[in-house]
Write an enzyme that holds these catalytic residues in place. Structure first.
Site, PDB file in Angstrom:
ATOM      1  N   HIS A 138       0.868  -1.188   0.000  1.00  0.00           N
ATOM      2  CA  HIS A 138       0.000   0.000   0.000  1.00  0.00           C
ATOM      3  C   HIS A 138       0.906   1.240   0.000  1.00  0.00           C
ATOM      4  CE1 HIS A 138      -2.717   3.000   1.866  1.00  0.00           C
ATOM      5  NE2 HIS A 138      -3.725   2.220   1.533  1.00  0.00           N
ATOM      6  N   ASP A 215       3.170  -4.402   7.986  1.00  0.00           N
ATOM      7  CA  ASP A 215       1.957  -3.610   7.801  1.00  0.00           C
ATOM      8  C   ASP A 215       0.783  -4.584   7.919  1.00  0.00           C
ATOM      9  OD1 ASP A 215      -0.295  -2.401   6.832  1.00  0.00           O
ATOM     10  OD2 ASP A 215       0.632  -1.590   5.020  1.00  0.00           O
ATOM     11  N   GLN A 218      -4.474  -5.107   6.875  1.00  0.00           N
ATOM     12  CA  GLN A 218      -5.479  -6.005   6.285  1.00  0.00           C
ATOM     13  C   GLN A 218      -5.462  -7.392   6.919  1.00  0.00           C
ATOM     14  OE1 GLN A 218      -7.784  -4.994   4.376  1.00  0.00           O
ATOM     15  NE2 GLN A 218      -6.960  -3.039   3.696  1.00  0.00           N
ATOM     16  N   LYS A 241     -10.464  -0.567  10.219  1.00  0.00           N
ATOM     17  CA  LYS A 241     -10.582  -1.763   9.370  1.00  0.00           C
ATOM     18  C   LYS A 241     -10.928  -2.988  10.212  1.00  0.00           C
ATOM     19  CE  LYS A 241      -7.115   0.023   6.159  1.00  0.00           C
ATOM     20  NZ  LYS A 241      -7.904   0.530   5.045  1.00  0.00           N
ATOM     21  N   CYS A 379      -4.838   2.600  -3.575  1.00  0.00           N
ATOM     22  CA  CYS A 379      -3.583   3.083  -2.975  1.00  0.00           C
ATOM     23  C   CYS A 379      -2.469   2.053  -3.156  1.00  0.00           C
ATOM     24  CB  CYS A 379      -3.755   3.425  -1.491  1.00  0.00           C
ATOM     25  SG  CYS A 379      -4.809   4.827  -1.217  1.00  0.00           S
TER      26      CYS A 379
HETATM   27  C1  LIG Z   1      -2.291  -2.690   3.635  1.00  0.00           C
HETATM   28  C2  LIG Z   1      -2.618  -1.305   4.105  1.00  0.00           C
HETATM   29  N1  LIG Z   1      -1.672  -0.568   4.682  1.00  0.00           N
HETATM   30  C3  LIG Z   1      -1.906   0.674   5.133  1.00  0.00           C
HETATM   31  C4  LIG Z   1      -3.143   1.257   4.996  1.00  0.00           C
HETATM   32  C5  LIG Z   1      -3.359   2.636   5.518  1.00  0.00           C
HETATM   33  O1  LIG Z   1      -4.242   2.595   6.598  1.00  0.00           O
HETATM   34  P1  LIG Z   1      -4.748   3.958   7.273  1.00  0.00           P
HETATM   35  O2  LIG Z   1      -5.290   4.798   6.162  1.00  0.00           O
HETATM   36  O3  LIG Z   1      -5.795   3.502   8.240  1.00  0.00           O
HETATM   37  O4  LIG Z   1      -3.586   4.582   7.939  1.00  0.00           O
HETATM   38  C6  LIG Z   1      -4.167   0.537   4.378  1.00  0.00           C
HETATM   39  C7  LIG Z   1      -5.483   1.157   4.137  1.00  0.00           C
HETATM   40  O5  LIG Z   1      -6.184   0.821   3.212  1.00  0.00           O
HETATM   41  C8  LIG Z   1      -3.898  -0.778   3.929  1.00  0.00           C
HETATM   42  O6  LIG Z   1      -4.832  -1.505   3.336  1.00  0.00           O
END
Ligand SMILES: Cc1ncc(COP(=O)(O)O)c(C=O)c1O
Length: 422
Positions: A138, A215, A218, A241, A379
């Site tokens: 992401h 990270d 998900q 999420k 993203c």
């Molecule tokens: C794999 C992953 N990393 C990071 C993020 C960023 O999360 P946040 O916008 O809650 O900081 C997301 C959000 O879609 C994501 O799916």
């Protein structure tokens, strides 16, 4: 029934269930019609809905206990502090962190990753040093590393993926051997659903003394996460999420690493003593929590964690896996549909394209039938570039989805094809 009685009842109900069946009624937002059709919510990878237990816990705090935390001698401040710190304990237990001092509240995954990039990595990087990520990250796990590379002269390496959307492990291992200072990698890909084989990757990284940030945005709502078993150095995730509020997230970090890191931001609460001659910093985790925190968000996240614990993460994972297999099979049957992301080990997410229909058009037509999916680059622009597409349609599951939702999705795709004369 008072609000607090009703919250307790919801929590008891959730706790009395052995699995995840029949939980849909716990989520008020799902019980509505969109364009005259019952809502089918398949955009959980972007944000999941909140159960009544979370909504009411936050409302109860706002209605009865709201005050600033940590610094008050009065009753409301004590109550707010107790609830805020109690949520930290719940989160620690949920991901099996060794100590509550390893749980840092942030605004979300994005801030957690930026914190590590700036506070852990920036001071130790020199020109020519390397940071390793993968091709399926992401943007939140790409751009913070690009920034720190620009600031320090370090280089960003990217481990490739294959056509199925799996990280090429051999290539990743060979990059790891080239003197990498940090590996930052997803647990589950938000665009493809691929589950990354973290245990072998982390073991290899550690054998080369490379620290690992995961990270987990998900992963946490879909599969059991045990940070001690994984042995990751940092693990980042977001409340919104995993059935909690927006604007709250977590950075787990191993205590000895967090302890050695300088503060990320300066301000109230992160200090022990301030004078113009100098400042001494607070203990962990407060050293990283400058300013008034998102108190209601943390309390809501604690309630979301209780909800997930009651549902049982092993049961959630099994149930969703079965549903994902059903969804991918049903989608594959639709004439003209191309699945994007077919890794052998997946969670929650299926991206796809339907003939030459633009994903945004598809998403709009589906919305008119009450089916909420996400369309675009999610993203993860490098992933789109890899597949040579500007974007995809993405259906993503949560524990309240069922086979009827999938059948409605497939039926709405057929309608979309008819509208386009296909
Ligand atoms: C794999 C992953 N990393 C990071 C993020 C960023 O999360 P946040 O916008 O809650 O900081 C997301 C959000 O879609 C994501 O799916």
């Amino acid at each position: 029934m008072t609000m607090s009685e009703s919250t307790n009842k919801v929590t008891e109900l959730a706790a009395s269930r052995s699995g995840v069946e029949h939980c849909r009624g716990d989520f008020p937002c799902l019980a509505q019609d969109i364009s005259g059709h019952p809502l089918v919510y398949l955009d959980n990878a972007a944000s999941s809905q909140q159960p009544l237990a979370v909504i009411q816990k936050v409302a109860e705090y706002q209605s009865h206990d709201h005050a600033n935390v940590h610094r008050g001698v009065h009753t409301l401040s004590h109550r707010a502090t107790e609830a805020y710190e109690g949520a930290r304990d719940l989160i620690q237990a949920f991901i099996n962190a060794g100590s509550r001092t390893e749980i840092v509240y942030t605004s979300g995954t994005t801030e957690s990753i930026n914190l590590v990039a700036q506070s852990f990595c920036r001071p130790m990087l020199s020109p020519g040093d390397k940071i390793l990520i993968s091709h399926l990250e992401h943007h939140s796990n790409i751009v913070p590393w690009q920034l720190v590379c620009e600031q320090t002269g370090a280089e960003l390496l990217v481990a490739p993926i294959n056509e199925a959307g799996e990280v090429e492990i051999d290539a990743l291992f060979s990059y790891l051997q080239s003197g990498v200072k940090m590996l930052a990698i997803a647990h589950v890909s938000n665009a493809l659903g691929s589950v990354i084989p973290l245990p072998e990757i982390i073991e290899k990284a550690h054998s080369l003394e490379v620290p690992v940030l995961v990270d987990g945005a998900q992963a946490v709502p879909h599969i059991p996460v045990d940070v001690q078993a994984l042995d990751c150095d940092f693990y980042a995730f977001s409340g919104h999420k995993m059935f909690g509020p927006t604007g709250i997230g977590i950075l787990f970090g191993k205590e000895k690493l967090l302890d050695a890191m300088p503060p990320y931001q300066g301000g109230g609460d992160m200090i022990l003593e301030v004078s113009f001659a100098g400042t001494t910093y607070n203990d962990l985790p407060y050293k990283f929590e400058a300013g008034t925190p998102n108190i209601s968000g943390a309390i809501g996240l604690g309630a979301a964690v209780r909800y997930l614990q009651a549902a049982d993460m092993e049961a959630v994972s099994r149930y969703e896996h079965e549903l994902l297999v059903y969804m991918s099979e049903q989608l594959a049957e639709v004439d003209g549909l191309r699945l994007i992301g077919t890794a052998a080990n997946k969670a929650s997410v299926q991206s796809f394209l339907l003939n030459d229909i633009h994903p945004h058009d598809l998403g709009t037509i589906l919305d008119h039938q009450g089916v909420a999916i996400r369309t675009g680059h999610h993203c993860a622009m490098p992933v789109m570039e890899f597949y040579g597409v500007p974007g995809t349609a993405r259906a993503s599951l949560a524990l309240y989805n069922n086979r009827d939702d999938i059948d409605r999705l497939v039926a709405s795709l057929t309608t979309a094809k008819e509208i386009f004369g296909q």
